[in-house]
Design an enzyme around this catalytic site. Structure first.
Site, PDB file in Angstrom:
ATOM      1  CG  ASP A 171      99.900 -65.105  72.873  1.00 11.24           C
ATOM      2  OD1 ASP A 171      99.997 -66.102  73.598  1.00 11.24           O
ATOM      3  OD2 ASP A 171     100.367 -63.989  73.169  1.00 11.24           O
ATOM      4  CD  GLU A 196      96.666 -67.325  76.145  1.00  8.78           C
ATOM      5  OE1 GLU A 196      97.222 -67.710  77.186  1.00  8.78           O
ATOM      6  OE2 GLU A 196      97.080 -66.352  75.487  1.00  8.78           O
TER       7      GLU A 196
HETATM    8  C1  GLC Z   1     100.215 -66.237  76.347  1.00 10.92           C
HETATM    9  C2  GLC Z   1     101.202 -67.358  76.219  1.00 10.92           C
HETATM   10  C3  GLC Z   1     102.267 -67.171  77.242  1.00 10.92           C
HETATM   11  C4  GLC Z   1     102.962 -65.851  76.991  1.00 10.92           C
HETATM   12  C5  GLC Z   1     101.959 -64.710  76.930  1.00 10.92           C
HETATM   13  C6  GLC Z   1     102.562 -63.493  76.312  1.00 10.92           C
HETATM   14  O1  GLC Z   1      99.550 -66.253  77.549  1.00 10.92           O
HETATM   15  O2  GLC Z   1     100.545 -68.582  76.335  1.00 10.92           O
HETATM   16  O3  GLC Z   1     103.192 -68.221  77.243  1.00 10.92           O
HETATM   17  O4  GLC Z   1     103.894 -65.580  78.009  1.00 10.92           O
HETATM   18  O5  GLC Z   1     100.851 -65.022  76.138  1.00 10.92           O
HETATM   19  O6  GLC Z   1     102.653 -63.628  74.933  1.00 10.92           O
END
Ligand code: GLC
Ligand code: CA
Length: 567
Positions: A201, A272
């Site tokens: 993440d 991500e």
């Molecule tokens: C990422 C996740 C999202 C979340 C954020 C904070 O972007 O995909 O859903 O709110 O991280 O952890």
């Protein structure tokens, strides 16, 4: 021939557990629900699952705020339910990836509870605490994704702590080696439990400017290919993420992953990474491809649904790709509007055809195989913390529950229970209805996945774009050199090239120029009932088609990958 890694060209199905299937009647999906639907996923033909967080959490950000990294939240089940999920998935040949949230914890996490006791706490430095700016106020100008200051002041010590998201989600300080060790132990815990890897993440956020310098204001043009994010867009996020020290962290993380399994590369990371400067994005692979296996690429979510724009994006990503690296493609997520809403219901099949015919690894978000639209959420029903702050940015519409079959609550939860978010039905109906309809998006998805499995040109091969009408995205896919013609160049070997033509308009478009002198016949098409021959050089409105070359002297192939392909 070199054995290719399981994740090279794989299709990873993203499950948002809250919305998948509820088995205990509380209106929220759970781990047992995912286990119960493993046969559905396995018959669909995906290679792996990625599960959004199911760990102990106060759920202010629906699980991305973690209170205990190694405990299953009772809302989702028990530890034994997770073991059962892993066993069931592995038993069906599906790998399981889970979310790994390293940038922040919940404020309720014992680490932060200890840290916030005061400057003398032995965990003070596990998070980032600073004195106010000289004139008072937050230490710098950083803001959260919600557009508020990224600093919250604790009255007792007068110091501020850093949080890239909600104040109840403080950022860990990865410059402290104890934090790194503790978070690597978290990864080991789940690897020991059998997971095949992680989706990391907010991957770039772990290394911030050590001097915590202000972000500069956003310059014109810096937001190309980026969905507007409100006040967050007022700055260039240069100092609050992506410091070059990030690479050391991911090299170490790769070493950890590689230490599992018989051969390195069995356990993997997806990152991500919301980076739309492709050369910056590509650095996350590592100079020697020794960092993140699959940095996720969100370009398709940001690109206008026009052939020229999509072609330009794919070419730019592939140009920036380091040698031998595997590209990734994401068409939907729990953070973005639904693909069917972005491109329109009539084009959703084309979006699926594109996703599953681009070279590399694809991520398919649950519900997109059914064409789920954005759910209509009344203001009083908004649950997403972003949506509560800025209704236009709410992520709830993409998080509505899966409609499984006819009947109360579409089979997502027990009759009479209120699902945690309102249900919505796609135009093609529930999963059960689409299952028996050969023309449904679900049937198309299954046919595409089956073709992909049997055809080396898809997934791992090369792509070449063809010029033609501006309404049509056209490209050929050819098998990678080591598999092409491996079994004597027979057209049944699956090694012949494929032509993909996607009509992104609702008008019929002739494509003689694309087909050229070669004889091609449709193998798979999104178009409704046959009215023309398989070799008709006109794409019907909204038609996407996959073509195979016709060899002189061979009988025209009658059978096709799905009933959709009877042209
Ligand atoms: C990422 C996740 C999202 C979340 C954020 C904070 O972007 O995909 O859903 O709110 O991280 O952890
Ligand atoms: Ca439940």
């Amino acid at each position: 021939m070199r054995q290719r890694s399981w994740w090279n060209g794989a299709v990873i199905y993203h499950v948002y557990p809250r919305s998948f299937l509820d088995t205990n009647g509380d209106g929220v999906g759970d781990l047992s629900g995912i286990s119960r639907r493993i046969p559905y996923l396995s018959s669909l033909g995906v290679d792996a699952l990625w599960l959004s967080p199911f760990f102990s959490s106060p759920m202010e950000d629906f699980g991305y705020d973690i209170r205990d990294h190694t405990a299953v939240d009772p809302l989702f089940g028990k530890a034994a339910d997770f073991d059962e999920l892993i066993d069931t998935a592995h038993g069906h040949g599906l790998r399981v990836l889970i979310d790994y949230v390293p940038n922040h914890t919940a404020a309720e996490h014992p680490w932060f509870q200890e840290s916030r006791k005061g400057p003398g706490s032995h965990r003070r430095d596990w998070y980032t605490w600073r004195e106010p700016a000289p004139g008072g106020g937050p230490p710098n100008n950083w803001i959260t994704l919600f557009g508020e200051s990224a600093w919250t002041r604790e009255p007792e010590s007068g110091q501020y702590y850093l949080h890239s998201f909600l104040p109840s989600m403080p950022d860990l300080n990865w410059r402290n080696p104890d934090v790194r060790n503790a978070m690597f132990d978290v990864a080991r815990f789940w690897l020991d439990r059998g997971v095949d890897g992680f989706r990391v993440d907010c991957a770039p956020l772990l290394a911030k400017d050590p001097e915590l310098r202000d972000n500069p204001p956003a310059a014109a043009g810096t937001l190309a290919h980026h969905r507007p994010m409100g006040d967050y867009d007022s700055q260039q996020h240069l100092n609050d993420q992506g410091h070059p020290d990030i690479h050391g962290i991911y090299r170490d993380f790769r070493t950890l992953l590689d230490s599992y399994g018989d051969t390195p590369g069995e356990r993997i990371s997806l990152g991500e990474i919301h980076e739309y400067d492709w050369s910056a994005w590509s650095r996350y692979f590592g100079r020697d491809l020794d960092e993140i296996h699959l940095p996720l690429n969100f370009g398709l979510l940001q690109t206008p649904w026009r052939p020229g724009a999509v072609r330009e994006l794919v070419q730019a990503v592939l140009r920036a790709l380091p040698h031998a690296a595997v590209p990734t493609w994401v068409m939907g997520s729990h953070d973005d509007p639904r693909v069917a809403a972005r491109v329109g219901a009539a084009q959703a099949p084309n979006a699926m055809m594109l996703l599953l015919t681009l070279p590399g690894t694809a991520v398919l978000y649950n519900g997109d195989e059914l064409g789920l639209p954005n759910a209509d959420i009344a203001p009083a029903d908004i649950r997403d913390p972003w949506g509560l702050r800025n209704p236009g940015l709410s992520r709830d519409p993409a998080r509505s529950p899966m409609p499984w079959h006819d009947g109360p609550n579409a089979g997502f939860t027990t009759p009479g229970t209120r699902p945690w978010l309102p249900l919505t039905l796609p135009p093609g109906g529930t999963a059960a209805a689409q299952e028996v309809d050969p023309r449904s998006l679900l049937s198309l998805t299954r046919a595409l996945l089956s073709l992909r499995r049997n055809h080396p040109a898809l997934g791992t091969g090369t792509v070449e774009f063809l010029d033609g009408p501006t309404e049509v995205l056209a490209y050929t896919r050819s098998a990678p050199p080591e598999t092409a013609f491996a079994s004597g160049s027979d057209s049944n070997s699956g090694s012949e090239p494929l032509l993909i033509t996607l009509n992104l308009t609702d008008r019929a478009i002739p494509i003689d120029r694309v087909l050229g002198d070669r004889r091609w016949a449709r193998h798979l098409t999104t178009a409704p009932a046959a009215s023309t021959s398989a070799s008709s050089p006109v794409l019907r409105p909204d038609e996407g088609a996959i073509w195979k070359p016709q060899f002189p002297g061979r009988r025209q192939e009658g059978s096709a990958t799905s009933a959709r392909s009877q042209c």
